[in-house]
Design a protein around this motif. Structure first.
Motif, short mmCIF file in Angstrom:
data_model
loop_
_atom_site.label_atom_id
_atom_site.label_comp_id
_atom_site.label_asym_id
_atom_site.label_seq_id
_atom_site.Cartn_x
_atom_site.Cartn_y
_atom_site.Cartn_z
N GLU A 16 1.15 -1.65 -0.18
CA GLU A 16 0.09 0.00 -0.33
C GLU A 16 0.59 1.31 0.28
O GLU A 16 2.19 1.21 -0.03
CB GLU A 16 -0.95 -0.05 1.58
CG GLU A 16 -1.93 -1.40 1.41
CD GLU A 16 -2.72 -1.13 0.02
OE1 GLU A 16 -3.12 -0.52 -0.59
OE2 GLU A 16 -3.58 -2.65 -0.08
N GLY A 17 0.54 2.25 -0.39
CA GLY A 17 0.88 3.35 0.31
C GLY A 17 1.83 3.78 -1.58
O GLY A 17 0.39 4.00 -1.86
N TYR A 18 2.55 4.48 -1.68
CA TYR A 18 2.95 5.88 -2.89
C TYR A 18 4.83 5.44 -2.89
O TYR A 18 4.85 6.42 -2.24
CB TYR A 18 2.30 6.62 -3.14
CG TYR A 18 2.53 7.57 -4.44
CD1 TYR A 18 1.53 6.61 -5.14
CD2 TYR A 18 3.55 8.54 -4.54
CE1 TYR A 18 1.90 7.36 -6.62
CE2 TYR A 18 3.55 8.51 -5.80
CZ TYR A 18 3.40 8.45 -6.82
OH TYR A 18 3.32 9.00 -8.16
N GLY A 19 5.39 4.62 -3.37
CA GLY A 19 6.84 5.05 -4.10
C GLY A 19 6.61 6.21 -4.09
O GLY A 19 6.05 7.00 -4.79
N ARG A 20 7.64 7.10 -3.59
CA ARG A 20 8.47 8.24 -3.80
C ARG A 20 10.18 7.75 -3.80
O ARG A 20 10.83 8.35 -4.97
CB ARG A 20 8.66 9.27 -2.25
CG ARG A 20 9.00 10.64 -3.20
CD ARG A 20 7.79 11.82 -1.75
NE ARG A 20 8.54 13.30 -2.27
CZ ARG A 20 10.18 13.17 -1.70
NH1 ARG A 20 10.71 12.72 -0.76
NH2 ARG A 20 10.78 14.37 -2.19
#
Length: 203
Positions: free
Chosen positions: A11-15
Motif C-alpha cells: 500500500e502507499g505510494y513510492g517516492r
C-alpha cells in the motif's frame, strides 16, 4: 520467486528511488533509465539527452522541468509525449542485454487493456499486478515494460510507476556500469535514499 519478502510495499505510494526496488536488491547500485519521448504526430522517438546534459543532472529529474527549461528556444518540445512505458527498439536492445541470461519474476499492472486477469493478484502501492516469469526475449518493441522485475540471485531488479517515463534499475556493479555506458540508453546514477522518482509524465 513471488515470496512477499521480495516484493515492494503493498500500500502507499513510492517516492524514493529505493522504494521501487525489492528489499532483497536495495543494496545494489542503481541507475534511472529515461525512456524516450514520442513525437506527437509521427511516432518518432526523442531522447531526453537531446534537451539536457544528463551528466549534470540528478536522478530526480522531472520531464516537465526539462520542458520548461527548453520551451522558449525549442518550442517543439511541448509536442513530445511520454511513451507511457511502451518500449522502442533501442531500449529493448539495451534492456535485453542488461537482463542477459537471467530469469526474472515480473509484475504487470492488471489495469492495462489486454492484460490478463488473475484471482490471485500481487498488490503493490495499492494496485493489483499479475506475476509472470520474464526473460530477455519477452521484452518487445511497442509492448509495455513490466513495472517491477527481479531475479532470485540478487543481481538485477527494476521498478517504476504506472504508465512510466523511466525505470529505476538496480544491479551488480558490472551490470550497472554497462547500462550507464550504453549509448542506446539515457541514464543517470541514482542516490537510492535521496533521489525520488517523479510522478510519471505519462499519467
Amino acid at each position: 520467486m513471488t515470496s512477499q519478502s521480495a516484493l515492494i510495499a503493498s500500500e502507499g505510494y513510492g517516492r524514493l528511488a529505493r522504494e521501487f526496488i525489492p528489499e532483497s536488491h536495495r543494496g545494489l547500485p542503481m541507475v534511472r533509465i529515461l525512456l524516450p519521448m514520442w513525437g506527437d504526430h509521427d511516432g518518432s522517438t526523442v531522447r531526453w539527452s537531446e534537451y539536457v546534459a544528463l551528466d549534470e543532472e540528478l536522478a530526480s529529474l522531472d520531464w516537465w522541468d526539462v520542458v520548461e527549461r527548453n520551451a522558449e528556444e525549442r518550442p517543439e518540445i511541448r509536442d513530445l509525449v511520454s511513451c507511457r512505458g511502451e518500449l522502442d527498439a533501442a531500449t529493448v536492445e539495451g534492456l535485453s542485454e542488461a537482463v542477459g541470461d537471467a530469469e526474472l519474476m515480473s509484475l504487470r499492472w492488471m489495469g492495462y487493456a489486454g492484460n490478463p486477469f488473475t484471482n490471485d493478484p500481487v498488490r503493490v502501492f495499492g494496485n493489483d499486478f499479475f506475476p509472470a516469469v520474464l526473460r530477455r526475449d519477452d521484452l518487445l518493441v511497442g509492448e509495455r515494460v513490466p513495472e517491477f522485475a527481479w531475479d532470485e540471485d540478487g543481481t538485477i531488479a527494476w521498478g517504476t510507476h504506472l504508465y512510466p517515463d523511466s525505470l529505476i534499475l538496480a544491479g551488480d556493479i558490472a551490470r550497472v556500469r554497462r547500462v550507464h555506458a550504453d549509448p542506446r540508453l539515457d541514464t543517470i546514477v541514482v542516490r537510492p535514499d535521496e533521489d525520488v522518482l517523479p510522478p510519471s509524465s505519462g499519467d
